[in-house]
Write an enzyme that holds these catalytic residues in place. Sequence first.
Site, mmCIF file in Angstrom:
data_model
loop_
_atom_site.group_PDB
_atom_site.id
_atom_site.type_symbol
_atom_site.label_atom_id
_atom_site.label_comp_id
_atom_site.label_asym_id
_atom_site.label_seq_id
_atom_site.Cartn_x
_atom_site.Cartn_y
_atom_site.Cartn_z
ATOM 1 N N ASP A 1 -58.234 0.506 -24.596
ATOM 2 C CA ASP A 1 -59.013 -0.653 -24.124
ATOM 3 C C ASP A 1 -58.143 -1.701 -23.422
ATOM 4 O O ASP A 1 -58.418 -2.081 -22.282
ATOM 5 C CB ASP A 1 -59.753 -1.323 -25.291
ATOM 6 C CG ASP A 1 -60.965 -0.524 -25.749
ATOM 7 O OD1 ASP A 1 -61.559 0.190 -24.931
ATOM 8 O OD2 ASP A 1 -61.310 -0.620 -26.940
ATOM 9 N N LYS B 1 -64.657 1.619 -34.547
ATOM 10 C CA LYS B 1 -63.288 1.592 -34.017
ATOM 11 C C LYS B 1 -62.203 1.370 -35.075
ATOM 12 O O LYS B 1 -61.078 1.845 -34.918
ATOM 13 C CB LYS B 1 -63.158 0.515 -32.934
ATOM 14 C CG LYS B 1 -63.829 0.881 -31.624
ATOM 15 C CD LYS B 1 -63.533 -0.154 -30.554
ATOM 16 C CE LYS B 1 -64.209 0.207 -29.259
ATOM 17 N NZ LYS B 1 -63.799 -0.656 -28.153
#
Length: 275
Positions: A102, A66
């Site tokens: 997210d 990420k």
Amino acid sequence: MGKLLGLLGHPVGHSMSPLMHNDAFQALGLPFDYHAFDVMPDQLETAIKGMKVLGFAGFNVTIPHKVAIMPFLDAIDQEARDIGAVNTVVEENGKYIGYNTDGKGFVSSLQKICDLNGKNTLIIGSGGAARGIFIALNKTAIASCDIANRTVAKAKSLIEEYSPKISSKSLSLQEAEEQLSNYDIVINTTSVGMSPHTNDIPLSLHELQPSTVVCDIIYNPLKTKWLEIAEEKGAIIHNGVGMFVGQGALAFEKWTGRQPDYRRMETVVLKKLGG
Ligand code: ATR
């Protein structure tokens, strides 16, 4: 073959994303195919170049890529830059643009079960997940968002770095336990309680008021010990499926321009998890 989408991570064998997205594409009759790819960290750049050559319309990024993926993208949206991590990439005019869904995904799942207006919130943890949720909550109408962490200095620097618009303070875990009755919403973003350590809890709930919303981003197990205790005390609980489906639904919208059937995505995931 439909337009290609995928997930880059290591490992990815147990990911529920292909199942969740392919079912949602099918439900709307959209021509997309989503596959999971296990990519080692030293192959990440090559994998992205390969995806571009093969015409992938976008992809998700998961652990451990990420943060590492950021230099290999053509541009990164401001919120993902603030968070310092990317979980969704979208092909726009031949360029790969990085986003982070997210935190926003978690918040949108939370908004489906409670009104955030004027609420006092507590985040436990100060890692990447906490950061995304903290930044996303700052864009809502909540009244305050405090952060408690085992290492208080990390919570403090997260708050200082972002300079939130809403009231925020850092706390030790013990202070948070003592002051728990001040909060309407409490969110665990640490890995405490995740399988196989299912008896661990991130924070004692002795001072918890009934009707508080208690959230966990862990979905293995589906109901952590912490959520179990919270439920016994009369709290409203929100398990980790919310964040998983929320981030997926926002990525889906970015790739397709269509809104997926959120409940259907949730049902597919819950069924897979045995819930
Ligand atoms: P992620 O990016 O998934 O959020 P992370 O960056 O590794 O994960 O962050 C993990 C968070 O869980 C941190 O806030 C960590 O606390 P520290 O900053 O003190 O390390 C917290 N955490 C992990 N294990 C913990 C434990 N056993 N007890 C309390 N907090 C824990």
